[in-house]
Scaffold this motif. Structure first.
Motif, mmCIF file in Angstrom:
data_model
loop_
_atom_site.group_PDB
_atom_site.id
_atom_site.type_symbol
_atom_site.label_atom_id
_atom_site.label_comp_id
_atom_site.label_asym_id
_atom_site.label_seq_id
_atom_site.Cartn_x
_atom_site.Cartn_y
_atom_site.Cartn_z
ATOM 1 N N ALA A 75 49.197 42.270 26.746
ATOM 2 C CA ALA A 75 48.083 41.329 26.907
ATOM 3 C C ALA A 75 46.788 41.863 26.313
ATOM 4 C CB ALA A 75 47.882 41.014 28.387
ATOM 5 N N GLY A 76 46.885 42.829 25.424
ATOM 6 C CA GLY A 76 45.709 43.510 24.926
ATOM 7 C C GLY A 76 44.776 42.685 24.064
ATOM 8 N N PHE A 77 45.212 41.508 23.580
ATOM 9 C CA PHE A 77 44.345 40.672 22.751
ATOM 10 C C PHE A 77 43.884 39.435 23.502
ATOM 11 C CE2 PHE A 77 43.337 38.361 18.655
ATOM 12 C CZ PHE A 77 42.394 39.283 18.223
ATOM 13 N N ILE A 78 44.006 39.472 24.826
ATOM 14 C CA ILE A 78 43.539 38.376 25.678
ATOM 15 C C ILE A 78 42.342 38.875 26.472
ATOM 16 C CG2 ILE A 78 44.114 36.766 27.531
ATOM 17 C CD1 ILE A 78 47.072 37.155 26.785
ATOM 18 N N THR A 79 41.192 38.252 26.300
ATOM 19 C CA THR A 79 40.020 38.623 27.097
ATOM 20 C C THR A 79 39.075 37.437 27.216
ATOM 21 O OG1 THR A 79 38.416 40.405 27.508
ATOM 22 C CG2 THR A 79 38.506 39.518 25.262
ATOM 23 N N GLY A 80 38.315 37.403 28.303
ATOM 24 C CA GLY A 80 37.415 36.300 28.559
ATOM 25 C C GLY A 80 38.131 35.007 28.906
ATOM 26 N N SER A 81 39.379 35.112 29.344
ATOM 27 C CA SER A 81 40.212 33.929 29.587
ATOM 28 C C SER A 81 40.550 33.774 31.063
ATOM 29 C CB SER A 81 41.510 34.022 28.777
ATOM 30 O OG SER A 81 41.260 34.003 27.389
ATOM 31 N N ARG A 96 34.611 48.496 24.029
ATOM 32 C CA ARG A 96 35.164 49.716 24.635
ATOM 33 C C ARG A 96 36.662 49.597 24.882
ATOM 34 N NH1 ARG A 96 31.856 50.261 29.882
ATOM 35 N NH2 ARG A 96 33.644 51.592 30.361
ATOM 36 N N GLY A 97 37.269 48.507 24.440
ATOM 37 C CA GLY A 97 38.701 48.325 24.623
ATOM 38 C C GLY A 97 39.079 47.849 26.006
ATOM 39 N N ILE A 98 38.136 47.273 26.729
ATOM 40 C CA ILE A 98 38.392 46.775 28.089
ATOM 41 C C ILE A 98 38.511 45.261 28.031
ATOM 42 C CG2 ILE A 98 37.507 46.584 30.446
ATOM 43 C CD1 ILE A 98 35.933 49.182 29.907
ATOM 44 N N THR A 99 39.636 44.728 28.492
ATOM 45 C CA THR A 99 39.797 43.284 28.589
ATOM 46 C C THR A 99 39.440 42.824 29.996
ATOM 47 O OG1 THR A 99 42.137 43.322 29.250
ATOM 48 C CG2 THR A 99 41.652 43.343 26.874
ATOM 49 N N VAL A 100 38.898 41.611 30.086
ATOM 50 C CA VAL A 100 38.417 41.071 31.361
ATOM 51 C C VAL A 100 38.887 39.624 31.471
ATOM 52 C CG1 VAL A 100 36.419 40.722 32.839
ATOM 53 C CG2 VAL A 100 36.368 42.538 31.109
ATOM 54 N N ASN A 101 39.697 39.335 32.467
ATOM 55 C CA ASN A 101 40.290 38.005 32.606
ATOM 56 C C ASN A 101 40.387 37.598 34.065
ATOM 57 O OD1 ASN A 101 41.248 37.373 29.735
ATOM 58 N ND2 ASN A 101 42.158 39.386 30.075
ATOM 59 N N CYS A 102 40.655 36.303 34.267
ATOM 60 C CA CYS A 102 40.873 35.754 35.611
ATOM 61 C C CYS A 102 42.274 35.174 35.721
ATOM 62 C CB CYS A 102 39.871 34.639 35.918
ATOM 63 S SG CYS A 102 38.150 35.163 35.965
ATOM 64 N N VAL A 103 42.848 35.288 36.895
ATOM 65 C CA VAL A 103 44.046 34.546 37.281
ATOM 66 C C VAL A 103 43.600 33.538 38.325
ATOM 67 C CG1 VAL A 103 46.235 34.678 38.501
ATOM 68 C CG2 VAL A 103 45.692 36.355 36.741
ATOM 69 N N ALA A 104 43.905 32.250 38.076
ATOM 70 C CA ALA A 104 43.385 31.179 38.928
ATOM 71 C C ALA A 104 44.540 30.397 39.558
ATOM 72 C CB ALA A 104 42.498 30.244 38.111
ATOM 73 N N GLY A 110 42.160 55.238 27.054
ATOM 74 C CA GLY A 110 42.973 54.105 26.614
ATOM 75 C C GLY A 110 42.346 52.805 27.049
ATOM 76 N N PRO A 111 42.981 51.695 26.737
ATOM 77 C CA PRO A 111 42.399 50.393 27.096
ATOM 78 C C PRO A 111 42.309 50.205 28.600
ATOM 79 C CG PRO A 111 44.661 50.141 26.335
ATOM 80 C CD PRO A 111 44.275 51.551 26.066
ATOM 81 N N GLY A 112 41.294 49.457 29.036
ATOM 82 C CA GLY A 112 41.138 49.130 30.442
ATOM 83 C C GLY A 112 41.382 47.658 30.670
ATOM 84 N N ARG A 113 41.659 47.315 31.904
ATOM 85 C CA ARG A 113 41.929 45.926 32.284
ATOM 86 C C ARG A 113 41.183 45.607 33.582
ATOM 87 N NH1 ARG A 113 43.820 46.175 27.813
ATOM 88 N NH2 ARG A 113 46.012 45.911 27.195
ATOM 89 N N ILE A 114 40.397 44.541 33.553
ATOM 90 C CA ILE A 114 39.785 44.009 34.771
ATOM 91 C C ILE A 114 40.310 42.584 34.952
ATOM 92 C CG2 ILE A 114 37.648 43.353 35.936
ATOM 93 C CD1 ILE A 114 36.213 45.502 34.310
ATOM 94 N N ILE A 115 40.849 42.309 36.129
ATOM 95 C CA ILE A 115 41.470 41.008 36.414
ATOM 96 C C ILE A 115 40.959 40.536 37.764
ATOM 97 C CG2 ILE A 115 43.639 39.753 36.713
ATOM 98 C CD1 ILE A 115 44.844 42.461 35.305
ATOM 99 N N ALA A 116 40.369 39.364 37.797
ATOM 100 C CA ALA A 116 39.912 38.790 39.067
ATOM 101 C C ALA A 116 40.847 37.666 39.478
ATOM 102 C CB ALA A 116 38.488 38.254 38.935
#
Length: 258
Positions: free
Chosen positions: A239-245, A181-189, A138-144
Motif C-alpha cells: 500500500a506504499g503508493f496510497i496516501t491521503g485516502s 519522508r516516506g510516511i503514508t497517512v490514510n483512513c479506514v471508514a 523505512g516507510p511509515g504508516r499512519i491509519i485512522a
C-alpha cells in the motif's frame, strides 16, 4: 502474500477491546511487534499475553489516556526507548457519548466536549507525537479508524460524524506534509459492522440488525475481520503508493461516486 510487516513495530490505540483489540491481533498475526495503548492496564496485559502466546511477537502494554498530554508524551518516550522508533500507528478511538440523539437534541456542551476530546483531540495528540518516530529506518504508516458516516451522515450520529470528519481533514493535511519522508497517512471508514457489546452479547436487537442490513447494497453487516484486513493492507508494503485516502467499508451504503 508477504505484506512486509514481519519485525515492524505497530502502535494500536484504544485497543483494550472491540475493534482495536482485533486490529492489534491482526497486525501481530502478520509478524509485527505491537505497542498497546488504552486506559485499562489489566486488559492490555491480558491482550499482550494472548498476542505473544498466539503469534510469538513482542507485545508491550502502554496504559494511558490519549486525551491526556502527559500520557501521550509518556507513550512516545516508551516507544523510542523500547523499540527505537515506530513503523505503523493505528489511531483508533472510543465511542461518542451515549445514548445517541438526533442532531437538534444535541444541546449538551459536555457531550460535545467529551466527543471532541475522545474522537478528535486524542487522535491528534497521538499523531503529533508518533510521526517524528517514523521514517528513519523505512516507510511509515499512519491509519485512522473513522466512519463512513463522514461521507453519508447516519441518523443520530452527529457527535461521531462531526469529529471523525475532523480526523479525516487532519490526516489529509498530514499526508501532504509527511509524504516526502516516506510516511503514508490514510483512513479506514467502516459502517454497519457487527460489533459485540462489552457484555459479549450482540450490540443490536434482531430488529435493529435487520434494519441496518437494509442500509447497504450487500444486505448484510460487515465483519470485524474485514475491517482488520483493510487496516493491515494499508499498513503493508503493497500500500506504499496510497496516501491521503479514505477506504470505506460500508457494504455500499454511501451512494456517492467519489
Amino acid at each position: 502474500m508477504d505484506l512486509g510487516l514481519k519485525g515492524k513495530v505497530a502502535l494500536v490505540t484504544a485497543c483494550s477491546g472491540g475493534m482495536g483489540r482485533n486490529i492489534a491481533l491482526a497486525l501481530a498475526a502478520e509478524g509485527a511487534h505491537v505497542a498497546l495503548f488504552a486506559r485499562s492496564r489489566d486488559k492490555l496485559e491480558a491482550l499482550a499475553a494472548d498476542i505473544e502466546r498466539l503469534h510469538g511477537v513482542h507485545a508491550l502494554p502502554c496504559p494511558g489516556d490519549m486525551r491526556e498530554a502527559a500520557d501521550a508524551d509518556r507513550l512516545a518516550a516508551t516507544l523510542e526507548r523500547e523499540f527505537g522508533g515506530l513503523d505503523v500507528a493505528v489511531l483508533n478511538t472510543g465511542r461518542a457519548p451515549v445514548p445517541l440523539r438526533a442532531t437538534v437534541d444535541e444541546t449538551d456542551g459536555e457531550r460535545w466536549d467529551a466527543a471532541y476530546r475522545t474522537q478528535l483531540w486524542g487522535a491528534i495528540q497521538i499523531a503529533q507525537r508518533v510521526h517524528p518516530l517514523m521514517g528513519a529506518a523505512g516507510p511509515g504508516r499512519i491509519i485512522a479508524v473513522t466512519s463512513a458516516s463522514v461521507q453519508q451522515p447516519m441518523p443520530h450520529h452527529a457527535l461521531s460524524t462531526v469529529f471523525r470528519a475532523g480526523v479525516t481533514a487532519y490526516l489529509k493535511h498530514l499526508a501532504n506534509e509527511l509524504g516526502a519522508r516516506g510516511i503514508t497517512v490514510n483512513c479506514v471508514a467502516p459502517a454497519l459492522i457487527e460489533t459485540p457489546h462489552r457484555t459479549g452479547v450482540a450490540a443490536y436487537t434482531a430488529e435493529q440488525a435487520q434494519a441496518r442490513k437494509k442500509m447497504n447494497v450487500l444486505q448484510r453487516m460487515g465483519s470485524q475481520e474485514e475491517v482488520c484486513a483493510a487496516v493491515v493492507f494499508l499498513a503493508s508494503r503493497q500500500a506504499g503508493f496510497i496516501t491521503g485516502s479514505t477506504l470505506r467499508l460500508d457494504g455500499g451504503m454511501v451512494g456517492t461516486l467519489f
